[in-house]
Design a protein around this motif. Structure first.
Motif, mmCIF file in Angstrom:
data_model
loop_
_atom_site.group_PDB
_atom_site.id
_atom_site.type_symbol
_atom_site.label_atom_id
_atom_site.label_comp_id
_atom_site.label_asym_id
_atom_site.label_seq_id
_atom_site.Cartn_x
_atom_site.Cartn_y
_atom_site.Cartn_z
ATOM 1 N N ALA A 168 -21.692 55.294 28.871
ATOM 2 C CA ALA A 168 -21.124 56.573 29.305
ATOM 3 C C ALA A 168 -21.212 56.784 30.815
ATOM 4 N N THR A 169 -20.476 55.982 31.569
ATOM 5 C CA THR A 169 -20.328 56.231 33.000
ATOM 6 C C THR A 169 -19.413 57.440 33.205
ATOM 7 N N PRO A 170 -19.485 58.103 34.355
ATOM 8 C CA PRO A 170 -18.578 59.235 34.616
ATOM 9 C C PRO A 170 -17.192 58.730 34.979
ATOM 10 N N ASN A 194 -26.832 56.506 27.913
ATOM 11 C CA ASN A 194 -27.106 56.915 29.283
ATOM 12 C C ASN A 194 -27.271 55.673 30.160
ATOM 13 N N PRO A 195 -26.397 55.474 31.151
ATOM 14 C CA PRO A 195 -26.510 54.276 31.999
ATOM 15 C C PRO A 195 -27.809 54.204 32.800
ATOM 16 N N GLU A 228 -34.692 49.662 29.652
ATOM 17 C CA GLU A 228 -34.491 48.658 28.600
ATOM 18 C C GLU A 228 -35.165 49.065 27.292
ATOM 19 N N GLY A 229 -36.366 49.654 27.387
ATOM 20 C CA GLY A 229 -37.071 50.045 26.176
ATOM 21 C C GLY A 229 -36.341 51.116 25.398
ATOM 22 N N GLU A 230 -35.860 52.150 26.102
ATOM 23 C CA GLU A 230 -35.149 53.228 25.420
ATOM 24 C C GLU A 230 -33.818 52.751 24.861
ATOM 25 N N GLY A 264 -19.331 68.115 37.066
ATOM 26 C CA GLY A 264 -19.837 66.831 37.531
ATOM 27 C C GLY A 264 -21.012 66.383 36.700
ATOM 28 N N LEU A 265 -21.009 66.761 35.407
ATOM 29 C CA LEU A 265 -22.125 66.482 34.518
ATOM 30 C C LEU A 265 -22.024 65.071 33.935
ATOM 31 N N PRO A 266 -23.166 64.469 33.584
ATOM 32 C CA PRO A 266 -23.136 63.178 32.894
ATOM 33 C C PRO A 266 -22.429 63.293 31.543
#
Length: 505
Positions: free
Chosen positions: A52-54, A76-77, A81-83, A184-186
């Motif tokens: 999910a990039t903007p 979420n970019p 790595e763990g999440e 301009g939100l993620p």
């Protein structure tokens, strides 16, 4: 159920602007062609991830998945790595949709990758009618929570929740196809993706995404035909600061039809500064990943800075004490009942078509999230003001302070502290105290780091503004407050700063 996006299959909206990211844009016909072509490739998939990039590609990818009836998992970019490994292991997507040319980290790079193509041939071809599921309960998105109390949980959002929330907000905000939204939100969470992208598309309206939030971008877009702005409190705080000298920004904000803040409480001080400079008030709404939107200040109602308004159409809201006693609720016509004195604190519980279906693979957590009579426990503490507006005072786990026999919400103390001219940022927590049970602790970022206000001065300020029992007993000064990607203060991270936060007891 009917299509989530009627404008994609309507010839009357074909040439209307739909999405714009920077200098790249799509009309509804172009969006329908791009998303429709991708939807055909997704048929039969059980679940897909979206990096999910903007970007236009993220919006097209999510719309395509919804058209194909394939649940999408926004990633979420900025996640580590763990999440990412936890989310992918839990949701098991069969592929990842991504913007061409973007490098994917491990373990996302191990998935089959499909690059989202925007502006392909056949742009006048409408999205395939009838491909969307008829079942309102069919899963649309799996959105992962912040994971503040353990690994993130995947909230399964059904199609009916998206439709009911967006239609209820259209009623509360008088949102139409003539509106042009700026934000301009993620795009990996409810606010930026569902409200900020899917919301305009459901109305047949347009969205202009800034890519990266800035006062200059807000001024430019609101000054050239945009009518609405979505932001989080951090963004509005920066706008309030910029308004001191920026007359063009004041003019642009003053010309907007609707300014909306969400994801956390907007301090009353920032409300007042923005209204004083622009003549416009900021509308707040209240929701969360599991419930989408629950309440909002209505555009046709009275200005209520510091509140999140009244229940949205179709949403039931009640306040409940720890023993299960209902303090306040609302009649079918939205009239408050019970104790709504603006002082009595209870947990917000909700029910309605806006709720999630389950936590993916977590029947235990799903069961624990609901009461025996089917209400979702939000964990948010609030009061109902005499006019029926809900005012949130904090989270049950971190913001309800029990001191000297009183139940005190951290939020009202934070608002009082922010009214002091020497305070730039403030957070309030409770700490164990042998005498009081819990003592109130204020974490302060001073306006002038070289000349912080005296602790006693701040305590007296709160006591005069609110009540003596709400005064901070401990004040700690920081250079900044820890925040997440949405600008929410991470209160559990505050104790880690103790070594560099001098005490003033």
């Amino acid at each position: 159920m009917s299509s989530l996006f009627p404008a994609l299959v309507s010839g009357s909206t074909a040439r209307r602007p739909a999405l714009r990211f920077g200098d790249r844009s799509l009309t509804y016909a172009e969006l329908a062609a791009s998303a429709g072509a991708l939807a055909a490739r997704l048929d039969g998939r059980e679940r897909v991830a979206v990096w999910a990039t903007p970007s236009l590609e993220t919006a097209v990818g999510v719309v395509a998945a919804l058209l194909a009836g394939v649940p999408a998992v926004p990633l979420n970019p900025k996640s580590g790595e763990g999440e990412l490994g936890h989310i992918l292991g839990d949701s098991s997507p069969s592929l990842v949709l991504a913007e061409p040319g973007v490098e994917l980290p491990s373990p996302v790079s191990d998935l089959e990758r499909v690059d989202v193509q925007v502006g392909a041939a056949g742009q006048d071809t409408p999205a395939r009618p009838g491909t969307e599921p008829d079942d309102p309960a069919a899963p649309a998105l799996v959105v992962y929570t912040s994971g503040t109390t353990g690994p993130p949980k995947g909230a399964v959002i059904p199609r009916r929740a998206i439709a009911s929330t967006l239609d209820a907000l259209a009623d509360a905000w008088q949102w139409t196809g003539d509106d042009v939204l700026v934000h301009g939100l993620p795009l990996f969470h409810v606010h930026g993706l569902i409200l900020g992208i899917l919301g305009p598309l459901r109305r047949g309206a347009a969205v202009r995404h800034l890519g990266r939030f800035s006062a200059e971008g807000v001024t430019r877009e609101l000054g050239t035909g945009a009518t609405m702005l979505f932001g989080v409190p951090t963004m509005y705080h920066r706008l309030a600061e910029a308004l001191v000298e920026d007359t063009e920004l004041a003019k642009a904000l003053g010309g907007a039809r609707l300014l909306v803040s969400g994801s956390a409480a907007l301090p009353v001080h920032d409300h007042e500064r923005i209204t004083a400079a622009t003549g416009r008030r900021v509308v707040e709404r209240y929701g969360m990943t599991e419930t989408l939107m629950n309440t909002s200040v209505r555009v046709d109602g009275e200005p209520r800075p510091g509140t999140v308004g009244v229940p949205l159409p179709g949403v039931d809201v009640r306040l409940v004490e720890e023993d299960g006693t209902t303090i306040a609720s609302y009649d079918a016509d939205g009239t408050p009942t019970g104790t709504y004195d603006g002082e009595t604190v209870g947990e917000i519980q909700v029910r309605g078509p806006n709720l999630f279906t389950e936590y993916l693979n977590r029947p235990d957590a799903t069961a624990a999230a609901f009461t025996e009579d089917g209400w979702f426990r939000t964990g948010d503490m609030a009061v109902v003001d005499p006019d029926g507006s809900v005012r949130i005072v904090g989270r049950k786990a971190t913001d309800l302070i029990k001191s000297g026999g009183y139940k005190i919400g951290a939020g009202e103390i934070e608002n009082a502290l922010l009214e002091h001219p020497a305070v730039r940022e403030a957070a309030v927590t409770g700490e164990p105290d042998e005498d009081l049970g819990e003592r109130i602790v204020a974490w302060i970022v001073p306006a002038d780091p070289d000349a912080p206000p005296a602790a006693e001065e701040l305590a007296d300020h709160v006591a005069r503004r609110l009540a003596p029992h709400k005064r901070p007993r401990t004040v700690r000064f920081l250079t900044s407050l820890p925040r997440n990607d949405m600008g929410k203060i991470l209160k559990r991270a505050l104790p880690d700063a103790v070594a560099k936060a001098p005490k003033h007891d």
